[in-house]
Design a protein around this motif. Structure first.
Motif, PDB file in Angstrom:
ATOM      1  N   PRO A  36       0.921  -1.128   0.223  1.00 40.83           N
ATOM      2  CA  PRO A  36      -0.511  -0.341  -0.060  1.00 40.83           C
ATOM      3  C   PRO A  36       0.824   1.558  -0.025  1.00 40.83           C
ATOM      4  N   PHE A  40      -3.454   5.221   1.521  1.00 38.85           N
ATOM      5  CA  PHE A  40      -4.046   4.607   0.569  1.00 38.85           C
ATOM      6  C   PHE A  40      -5.413   4.184   1.898  1.00 38.85           C
ATOM      7  N   SER A  41      -5.377   3.869   2.970  1.00 35.27           N
ATOM      8  CA  SER A  41      -6.923   4.071   4.194  1.00 35.27           C
ATOM      9  C   SER A  41      -7.407   5.251   4.370  1.00 35.27           C
ATOM     10  N   LEU A  76      -6.239  -4.296  -3.113  1.00 38.37           N
ATOM     11  CA  LEU A  76      -5.182  -3.102  -2.631  1.00 38.37           C
ATOM     12  C   LEU A  76      -4.149  -2.378  -4.282  1.00 38.37           C
ATOM     13  N   GLU A  77      -4.196  -3.027  -5.369  1.00 39.37           N
ATOM     14  CA  GLU A  77      -3.282  -2.575  -6.503  1.00 39.37           C
ATOM     15  C   GLU A  77      -4.330  -1.215  -7.198  1.00 39.37           C
ATOM     16  N   LYS A  79      -6.866   1.024  -4.897  1.00 38.86           N
ATOM     17  CA  LYS A  79      -6.911   1.859  -4.315  1.00 38.86           C
ATOM     18  C   LYS A  79      -5.580   2.844  -4.836  1.00 38.86           C
ATOM     19  N   ASN A  80      -4.457   1.805  -5.079  1.00 41.13           N
ATOM     20  CA  ASN A  80      -3.543   3.005  -5.426  1.00 41.13           C
ATOM     21  C   ASN A  80      -3.588   4.019  -6.772  1.00 41.13           C
ATOM     22  N   LEU A  83      -4.965   6.609  -5.813  1.00 38.52           N
ATOM     23  CA  LEU A  83      -4.700   7.614  -5.583  1.00 38.52           C
ATOM     24  C   LEU A  83      -3.800   8.423  -6.203  1.00 38.52           C
TER      25      LEU A  83
END
Length: 125
Positions: A36, A40-41, A76-77, A79-80, A83
């Motif tokens: 992350p 990320f959160s 996770l990818e 969400k990255n 960002l």
């Protein structure tokens, strides 16, 4: 006649300069797992219907991700990537998972205020 000969000569020269590279190999290694990014959160996952209905959420990008990783690392990818382009909310439109790969269609939104994410999820949302 001379003009035609000059034009043909130039065309042949230009065509000869436009070679296609025959070596298309890429060397390197991919990391085995995803990590992350900082912040990320701050990116949350919501139902697409909720984000579409909110007037303060703008769709930034629709994206398709196919990779040989599990569901958690694929999210996770996503969400990255949200960002990186400045989004703060994501939704899944479609998800398919096999033993060797995960395919998802996701949408990245930029919301001024995000909707609450209730657990357990209410029925019908």
């Amino acid at each position: 006649m001379v003009k035609k000969l000059v034009c043909v000569s130039l065309l042949v020269i230009l065509a000869a300069c436009n070679g296609v590279a025959s070596n298309t190999s890429v060397y390197g290694s991919m990391p085995e797992s995803s990590y992350p990014l900082r912040g990320f959160s701050k990116v949350s996952v919501h139902p697409d219907k909720v984000l579409k209905m909110r007037t303060n959420c703008d769709l930034s990008m629709s994206i398709e991700i196919v990779q040989a990783k599990n569901y958690a690392e694929t999210i996770l990818e996503l969400k990255n990537r949200a960002l990186i382009i400045g989004g703060n909310a994501v939704s899944l439109s479609q998800l398919r998972e096999t033993t060797s790969a995960t395919y998802l269609e996701g949408k990245i939104y930029l919301c001024k205020t995000k909707p609450y994410h209730l657990h357990p999820h209410p029925v019908g949302v």
